[in-house]
Design a protein around this motif. Structure first.
Motif, PDB file in Angstrom:
ATOM      1  N   HIS A 122      -7.812  45.169  15.849  1.00  0.00           N
ATOM      2  CA  HIS A 122      -6.728  43.806  15.524  1.00  0.00           C
ATOM      3  C   HIS A 122      -7.629  42.295  15.637  1.00  0.00           C
ATOM      4  CE1 HIS A 122      -2.973  41.480  16.610  1.00  0.00           C
ATOM      5  NE2 HIS A 122      -3.727  40.444  17.367  1.00  0.00           N
ATOM      6  N   VAL A 123      -7.140  41.708  14.395  1.00  0.00           N
ATOM      7  CA  VAL A 123      -7.494  39.876  14.190  1.00  0.00           C
ATOM      8  C   VAL A 123      -7.444  39.511  15.467  1.00  0.00           C
ATOM      9  CG1 VAL A 123      -8.261  37.907  13.336  1.00  0.00           C
ATOM     10  CG2 VAL A 123      -7.870  40.067  12.291  1.00  0.00           C
ATOM     11  N   TYR A 124      -7.922  39.154  17.081  1.00  0.00           N
ATOM     12  CA  TYR A 124      -7.618  38.480  17.656  1.00  0.00           C
ATOM     13  C   TYR A 124      -7.105  36.548  17.433  1.00  0.00           C
ATOM     14  CZ  TYR A 124      -7.234  41.837  21.550  1.00  0.00           C
ATOM     15  OH  TYR A 124      -6.378  42.745  21.949  1.00  0.00           O
ATOM     16  N   MET A 125      -8.415  35.754  16.485  1.00  0.00           N
ATOM     17  CA  MET A 125      -8.546  35.092  16.409  1.00  0.00           C
ATOM     18  C   MET A 125     -10.066  35.006  15.414  1.00  0.00           C
ATOM     19  SD  MET A 125     -10.342  33.221  19.840  1.00  0.00           S
ATOM     20  CE  MET A 125     -11.610  32.262  19.352  1.00  0.00           C
ATOM     21  N   GLY A 147     -11.130  43.201  18.346  1.00  0.00           N
ATOM     22  CA  GLY A 147     -10.574  44.263  19.289  1.00  0.00           C
ATOM     23  C   GLY A 147      -9.421  44.982  19.239  1.00  0.00           C
ATOM     24  N   ASP A 148      -9.602  45.903  20.260  1.00  0.00           N
ATOM     25  CA  ASP A 148     -10.804  46.335  21.484  1.00  0.00           C
ATOM     26  C   ASP A 148     -11.228  47.337  21.145  1.00  0.00           C
ATOM     27  OD1 ASP A 148      -8.768  44.247  22.959  1.00  0.00           O
ATOM     28  OD2 ASP A 148      -7.904  45.867  23.866  1.00  0.00           O
ATOM     29  N   LEU A 149     -12.741  47.139  20.972  1.00  0.00           N
ATOM     30  CA  LEU A 149     -13.941  48.049  21.168  1.00  0.00           C
ATOM     31  C   LEU A 149     -13.932  48.484  21.967  1.00  0.00           C
ATOM     32  CD1 LEU A 149     -16.433  47.968  19.112  1.00  0.00           C
ATOM     33  CD2 LEU A 149     -17.410  46.757  20.887  1.00  0.00           C
ATOM     34  N   ALA A 150     -14.235  50.135  21.638  1.00  0.00           N
ATOM     35  CA  ALA A 150     -14.040  51.201  22.964  1.00  0.00           C
ATOM     36  C   ALA A 150     -14.889  50.614  24.128  1.00  0.00           C
ATOM     37  CB  ALA A 150     -14.391  52.543  22.385  1.00  0.00           C
ATOM     38  N   ALA A 151     -14.412  51.490  25.051  1.00  0.00           N
ATOM     39  CA  ALA A 151     -15.121  51.074  26.890  1.00  0.00           C
ATOM     40  C   ALA A 151     -16.445  51.633  25.713  1.00  0.00           C
ATOM     41  CB  ALA A 151     -14.131  51.885  27.752  1.00  0.00           C
ATOM     42  N   GLU A 152     -16.703  53.064  25.452  1.00  0.00           N
ATOM     43  CA  GLU A 152     -18.228  53.543  25.434  1.00  0.00           C
ATOM     44  C   GLU A 152     -18.741  53.271  24.894  1.00  0.00           C
ATOM     45  OE1 GLU A 152     -15.057  54.906  24.698  1.00  0.00           O
ATOM     46  OE2 GLU A 152     -15.287  57.239  23.956  1.00  0.00           O
ATOM     47  N   ILE A 153     -18.402  51.935  24.268  1.00  0.00           N
ATOM     48  CA  ILE A 153     -19.861  51.309  23.378  1.00  0.00           C
ATOM     49  C   ILE A 153     -19.272  49.421  24.145  1.00  0.00           C
ATOM     50  CG2 ILE A 153     -20.345  52.648  21.483  1.00  0.00           C
ATOM     51  CD1 ILE A 153     -18.876  50.590  20.004  1.00  0.00           C
TER      52      ILE A 153
END
Lengths: 349, 228
Positions: free
Chosen positions: B115-118, B129-135
């Motif tokens: 999603h383009v937050y800003m 975001g949101d990028l996967a927590a794993e990386i």
């Protein structure tokens, strides 16, 4: 035939600036524009331009330029600098005063001695394409002004007018820019990220302009400002004059090329009327801040615009009558006419 | 003037910002010079000579309750991403820090819809975001002095593309042949808040071929068939 100013030496950091690029901050495009908008406006008014016309912003030390057109009317306003015609033979040129130079004249703006910058306006303005509605140079993005960068040797700056128009020269006898210390600041929008002591410190102690100053921001040295809730916020919009405080507790005032958003808490914001006054300070200068309100900021802004209205009024009087009115000068302290063709300063032509 | 909807990064808050941005834009007020939507707030730059703060506040408060009608659906984009190691100076280090293989990092990064937050920090720089927590990794302690234009980078739970060369503290894991900012295009930025983005892996050969075309922002087309 092409009319230009030819760049012999570019100076330390000389760029084309107008009053900025608006409407694209939502896409991360900074406003840019003159750091000292008051000086830019005065330089423009002295050569008969609209105050919004793009001119050369000279930081610290100026360029050497050659007139490659029949004639050109020029005015330099802002910090004090020695302006000299070097060729055909040396002659000192004035500041805060319009004058004409002719084909083959080479002139230079020396180091700016009392402020951080000065402005050179040419009658009619420069003939350059706009980028996204403005002539302002944003060097990081490589757009606006002259090829999106600071001037370099051998650049040719195209001029709109091939020759100076026939009119009287104008002189701003007071030779000072509007605005004086202290610099007024509205607290917020993240004043709650700081201790009460930090706010007291900001408004009571003295700060010094550090060497880390560029068109984007001015880092200050002085007492540290203590954060109450850490020094990271979820990024939000910045304003011209926003005072952000990173982890080291030392304030950075955001200037013309400021990033549109930022992740450091902002303890306050310099009011718009005082931003030129702040921006023109050189490294090593001391600053005091005083607490202000939105109402005071609006009033100060209105006063500044009134000052320019009176300035313009005086220019009109000087221009039509061609007579210096000593009464108006004493009461208004603004502009006088006339350095006519008989002026000794021009007798060597 | 700043309208805040929260202090944290979350989709719900961000959608309110996007909706207010759309609603205020639609008013076409001459007094407003710039609107800056961020993760959690809308900054409103206005001309106090045209409208005083208090009047503008009243005007804007009136539209706040009715934001849902201005929800912005956004566009879907597929952005080619080359994860060739020559273009990805930090990819190996990211894999090592996350105890993953390079292939796993690539799969993780290109497997999600963002999603383009800003758009901020630099002209056309999108916070995705949101990028996967794993990386997800913190920013670099010492920022790189020179990150090339079109570099794809990650930090915390975000990924982004550097539209122009810049210093930066994010980890560079790839590069796109696509231009995200072009001052001659209208609008100059490719992505807008509310858009959705997927990265589609391309080979180095394909990257070189696409880079030669050097198509501008005006030539790019959003996906007709949404990726989600």
């Amino acid at each position: 035939m092409i009319s230009t100013l030819r760049v012999h030496k570019p100076g330390l950091h000389t760029t084309i600036q107008d009053l900025g690029r608006y409407g694209l901050q939502s896409m991360g495009v900074p406003v840019s524009g003159a750091l000292d908008s008051s000086a830019l406006r005065i330089a423009n008014l002295l050569v008969g331009n609209e105050p919004t016309t793009a001119a050369l912003e000279v930081l610290a030390a100026g360029p050497t330029l050659e007139v490659n057109t029949e004639s050109v009317r020029i005015a330099v306003a802002g910090g004090n600098a020695l302006i000299e015609r070097l060729s055909p033979y040396p002659r000192r040129l004035p500041t805060f005063e319009s004058f004409c130079l002719h084909r083959g004249d080479v002139f230079c703006i020396g180091p700016v001695t009392d402020m951080a910058m000065t402005y050179l306006a040419v009658e009619g303005g420069f003939d350059l394409p706009t980028a996204m509605g403005s002539h302002s140079t944003y060097t990081r993005g490589g757009f606006g002004g002259f090829k999106g960068r600071q001037l370099a040797s051998d650049d040719e700056l195209s001029l709109i007018l091939p020759a100076a128009t026939d009119r009287d020269e104008l002189r701003f006898v007071e030779r000072t820019l509007p605005g004086e210390p202290p610099i007024r600041v509205i607290p917020g929008p993240q004043a709650d990220f700081f201790t009460a002591a930090a706010l007291d410190t900001l408004f009571s102690r003295e700060y010094t302009v550090s060497a880390a100053v560029d068109r984007m921001g001015m880092r200050l040295n002085g007492p540290q400002l203590e954060h109450a809730r850490g020094f990271n916020i979820t990024s939000d919009g910045t304003a011209p004059g926003s005072i952000q405080v990173p982890g080291d507790g030392l304030p950075i005032v955001l200037l013309a090329d400021r990033q549109t958003t930022g992740g450091y808490p902002k303890i306050g914001c310099v009011i718009s009327a005082d931003l030129p006054t702040l921006a023109r300070l050189r490294p090593g200068s001391t600053i005091r801040f005083s607490k202000s309100t939105l109402e005071q900021a609006t009033e100060a802004r209105r006063e500044r615009e009134n000052w320019f209205a009176r300035f313009l009024d005086q220019i009109k009087r000087a221009g039509t009558s061609g007579i210096i009115d000593p009464t108006a000068l004493q009461t208004q302290n603004l502009v006088s006419g006339v350095v006519g063709p008989d002026d000794p300063a021009d007798s060597d032509r | 003037m700043v309208v805040e909807f929260g202090e944290e990064i979350d989709l719900h808050t961000n959608r309110k910002v996007t909706a207010l941005h759309a609603a205020v834009s639609a008013l076409e007020l001459a007094s407003i010079t710039d609107l800056v939507p961020t993760f959690r707030s809308l900054a409103i730059h206005y001309d106090p000579d045209i409208v005083p703060f208090a009047e503008l506040e009243i005007e804007l408060r009136a539209i706040l309750p009715d934001l849902s009608s201005h929800s912005f659906s956004g566009r879907d984009w597929s952005i080619p991403a080359c994860y060739d190691l020559d273009l990805s100076p930090d990819l190996q280090a990211v894999a090592d820090s996350c105890s993953l293989s390079i292939e796993q990092v690539i799969r993780c990064h290109s497997g999600a819809t963002y999603h383009v937050y800003m758009v901020g920090f630099l002209p056309g720089y999108p916070y995705l975001g949101d990028l996967a927590a794993e990386i997800a990794l913190p920013r670099k302690i010492t920022p790189s002095l020179r990150i090339p234009a079109r570099s794809i980078a990650i930090a915390e739970r975000m990924t982004a593309v550097y539209p122009i060369e810049s210093p930066g503290g994010w980890h560079v894991i790839g590069r796109t042949p696509m231009r995200l900012f072009d001052e001659t295009a209208t609008p100059p930025a490719l992505l807008a808040p509310g858009d959705r983005v997927r990265f589609s892996p391309v080979t180095r050969h394909e990257y070189d071929r696409l880079s030669k075309n050097d198509s501008g922002v005006d030539d790019a087309q959003p996906n007709k068939n949404p990726a989600t």
